[in-house]
Design a protein around this motif. Structure first.
Motif, short mmCIF file in Angstrom:
data_model
loop_
_atom_site.label_atom_id
_atom_site.label_comp_id
_atom_site.label_asym_id
_atom_site.label_seq_id
_atom_site.Cartn_x
_atom_site.Cartn_y
_atom_site.Cartn_z
N LYS A 22 0.82 -1.22 0.00
CA LYS A 22 0.00 0.00 0.00
C LYS A 22 0.86 1.27 0.00
N SER A 23 1.81 1.33 0.92
CA SER A 23 2.64 2.53 1.01
C SER A 23 3.52 2.69 -0.22
N THR A 24 4.01 1.56 -0.73
CA THR A 24 4.83 1.61 -1.94
C THR A 24 4.01 2.21 -3.08
N ALA A 53 -2.85 10.06 1.13
CA ALA A 53 -2.73 10.00 2.60
C ALA A 53 -2.48 8.57 3.04
N ASP A 54 -1.32 8.36 3.68
CA ASP A 54 -0.93 7.03 4.13
C ASP A 54 -1.30 6.85 5.59
N GLU A 55 -2.42 6.22 5.86
CA GLU A 55 -2.94 6.01 7.21
C GLU A 55 -2.88 7.30 8.03
N PRO A 56 -3.53 8.36 7.56
CA PRO A 56 -3.37 9.67 8.20
C PRO A 56 -3.97 9.74 9.60
MG LIG Z 1 2.30 1.10 4.90
#
Ligand SMILES: [Mg+2]
Ligand SMILES: Nc1ncnc2c1ncn2[C@@H]1O[C@H](COP(=O)(O)OP(=O)(O)O)[C@@H](O)[C@H]1O
Length: 311
Positions: free
Chosen positions: A52-54, A182-185
């Motif tokens: 996901k973050s990638t 937004a990465d797990e904001p």
């Molecule tokens: Mg992640």
């Protein structure tokens, strides 16, 4: 226009060298093909390590893929020259889970928010800014994200988690972006603060006509606010579905996430090559699932999935 495409991703692959072994790298993303529609809220879910973050970092052009294309408003971010990318960057901004890590601890709140204006030396309308105007814009941004003016001189560590996230958001919207990644904001915030920050994001989204791509493990947020949901499993897309239909006729992996009531379960161990990557964990797995990987294909309108039993 509802279905106008802002970001068009095709066949994106990204691997990382595995420092721990001499084997080939870890395939963080494997063949991602996806359009992000202007104005939508796309939620991305999947267990930790799913990629996901990638995917978000690639969308933000913070890293380059091994192969594949990322077209932002028709222009390929992967082959863009540095200078052009720098200009393009004002259009898409990231917000991270842990804003204390992404905010310079030595800078004041005002300075952090002013910095993108200084770097680009213009405001959201492309107007050149004097120092005074930059400070005024920074003040207006603080008000917009609900930070009181007396916080101007504070450092990040003198703020609460929610206030720090507001600073990160102010900075992200300073140049009038079209896309927020937004990465797990909300993950590092207390529950009542999560609701405040989510409301802020959604208000800004409406007011500024933003498109929002958000990694979250909160299924309640998805049901209430997302337009579509992308489910990743081991670097692959297993399901892409409108939020209204999310959970109906769902991929077995998505069902397991829903059952766990946590859209980022811990990483499962075994891989199931050459078949469906989820086969070893799937209650419906049969011989074909173990043998052949199902293609990602359309199940119904606005619902795609990769499962032999859903086709
Ligand atoms: Mg992640
Ligand atoms: N900079 C990196 N170097 C090496 N491996 C990485 C790096 N970033 C991510 N990975 C690996 O890529 C895979 C996907 O990671 P990530 O995108 O962070 O997943 P998620 O955000 O879904 O938890 C994981 O196996 C992770 O270990």
């Amino acid at each position: 226009m509802r279905d106008e495409i802002l970001l068009s991703i095709s066949d994106l692959c990204k691997s990382y060298l595995d420092a721990g072994s001499k084997k080939d790298g870890v395939m963080a993303l494997d063949g991602i093909t996806l359009d992000v529609r202007r104005g939508e809220t796309l939620a991305i879910i999947g267990e930790s390590g799913a990629g996901k973050s990638t995917l978000l970092r690639l969308m933000a052009a913070l890293e380059r893929p091994d192969s594949g294309k990322i077209l932002f408003q028709g222009k390929d971010l992967c082959t863009m020259r540095r200078e052009e990318l720098r200009r393009e960057r004002r259009e898409f901004q990231m917000i991270f889970q842990n804003s204390s890590a992404s905010l310079d601890p030595l800078m004041s709140v005002e300075r952090i928010i002013r910095e993108p204006l200084e770097i680009h030396n213009e405001d959201a309308e492309g107007k050149r800014l004097s120092r005074k105007a930059m400070n005024e814009t920074a003040s207006a941004l603080m008000a917009k994200v609900g930070l009181s003016p007396d916080m101007r001189k504070r450092r990040p560590k003198e703020l609460s988690g929610g206030e720090r996230q507001r600073v990160a958001i102010a900075r992200a919207i300073a140049l009038g972006p079209k896309l927020i990644l937004a990465d797990e904001p909300l993950s590092s915030l207390d529950v009542p603060v999560q609701a405040q920050i989510l409301n802020l994001l959604l208000t800004l989204k409406r007011e500024m006509d933003l498109t929002l791509v958000m990694i979250t493990h909160n299924l309640g947020i998805i049901r209430a606010f997302a337009s579509r949901v992308l489910v990743l499993y081991r670097g692959r897309m297993v399901e892409l579905v409108s939020a209204e239909r999310f959970g109906e006729n769902a991929h077995p992996y998505t069902r397991s996430l829903i059952l766990a009531d946590n859209a980022t379960m811990d990483e499962s161990d075994s891989d199931c090559k050459p078949g469906c990557p989820f086969a070893c964990h799937c209650p419906g797995c049969d011989e074909r699932c173990k043998r052949e990987c199902p293609p990602f294909s359309e199940i119904e309108n606005d619902h795609m999935a990769s499962c032999w039993h859903m086709m």
